[in-house]
Scaffold this active site. Sequence first.
Site, short mmCIF file in Angstrom:
data_model
loop_
_atom_site.label_atom_id
_atom_site.label_comp_id
_atom_site.label_asym_id
_atom_site.label_seq_id
_atom_site.Cartn_x
_atom_site.Cartn_y
_atom_site.Cartn_z
CB VAL A 108 -0.63 0.16 0.56
CG1 VAL A 108 -1.62 1.27 0.98
CG2 VAL A 108 -1.92 -1.42 0.97
N GLY A 111 3.22 3.03 -4.40
CA GLY A 111 3.90 2.99 -6.13
C GLY A 111 3.77 2.14 -7.09
N GLY A 113 0.46 1.07 -7.64
CA GLY A 113 -1.21 1.45 -7.94
C GLY A 113 -2.12 0.76 -7.22
CB SER A 114 -2.74 -1.00 -3.66
OG SER A 114 -3.36 -0.73 -3.04
CB SER A 115 -5.50 3.74 -4.44
OG SER A 115 -4.70 3.61 -4.77
CB ALA A 117 -5.59 -2.94 -8.45
CG ASP A 158 -1.33 4.61 -10.66
OD1 ASP A 158 -0.60 4.91 -11.81
OD2 ASP A 158 -1.02 4.73 -9.17
C1 MEV Z 1 1.30 8.09 -9.46
O1 MEV Z 1 1.63 6.44 -10.25
C2 MEV Z 1 2.28 8.10 -10.97
C3 MEV Z 1 2.13 9.93 -10.68
O2 MEV Z 1 2.83 10.11 -12.01
C4 MEV Z 1 0.82 10.57 -10.66
C5 MEV Z 1 -0.13 10.44 -11.80
O3 MEV Z 1 0.18 9.67 -13.06
O4 MEV Z 1 -1.38 10.58 -11.79
C6 MEV Z 1 3.37 10.53 -9.74
#
Ligand code: MEV
Length: 326
Positions: A108, A111, A113-115, A117, A158
């Site tokens: 979580v 970075g 993409g848990s939310s 998914a 995401d």
């Molecule tokens: C987040 O996974 C990626 C970012 O580029 C934000 C986004 O694209 O919404 C930091």
Amino acid sequence: MGVIASAPAKIILFGEHFVVYGEPAIVTAIDKRAHVTAELRKDKRIYIRSPDLKASGYFSQKNHFQAEQGGQEARPKLEPIKIAVQKILALSKEENGVNIDVQSNIPVAAGLGSSAAVAAATGTAVSQLLGIEISKEDVFRIAYEAERFVHGTPSGIDPAISTHGGVLLFCKDKGFTPLNVKEDIPLVVGDTGIERSTGEMVSGVRQRRERYPSIVNPIIKSGGKVALRAAKALETGDLNALGELMNINHAMLSAIGVSNEFLDRLVYSARKAGALGAKLTGAGGGGCMVALSPPDKLKQVVDAIKLEGGVAFVARKTNEGVRIEG
Ligand code: MEV
């Protein structure tokens, strides 16, 4: 009887942050998934339970929230999932209540993409439960709305990858092109274990861009060029070029202020152990880095990241986006 849907985690290979400003980015779905079970309730409430978020509770029809686990902090954690549920309930002629149970092996706030998914799997499970047909585009839009709660100005990368899977060249406003990647791309993920807010990281970049537009804007533009060059390298299977481009991308992300010492240490230890390239992935400030490793160096790269204090695992790309299970 419940319905189970699942959606994949993601790794941004090129172009995070720059993608928020309209530049292309490359993202791959990986073999970690969030599973969501949806069941009908006898009353009209929405009950959500997410052991990963250490939160559970009830939303009434009037949007009052009663926490079962997690106290005050449970509501903002569960809100994006509730948004996905409500978007589907609004399409139904009847008034329904549902139970949502989230089981996920995606770290979580790291970075990966848990939310997004969880939101994509939730929308899909609830629509199937209620017999409402929705397209992938609808699932994307629902996950995007949920993501907007998580941070105000998401690019949509995401929700797109957790909905569609595969490897995508993604551009906000223009949509995405699936990339034809024939080669195996052996990836090692290193997790710092530091949770951070995507919204805060995105807003930090926005402020730096406002303070130094003539410096930051060209970096953002170059970030897009790196992603386009990397798309070619991916399709031709040129792993050496890919690695070098990942290193360039990491330096650019450092320049706009989203790396930190721990991430840098994991990145350098992976490179020293034989990775062809390594960079932070996602919003930065903590969370994860990713290394491209020759197949025969995977173990060394994993061990080097662990030795430096990170949690490491090998990730494989998957073509499977959101899907109903069973
Ligand atoms: C987040 O996974 C990626 C970012 O580029 C934000 C986004 O694209 O919404 C930091």
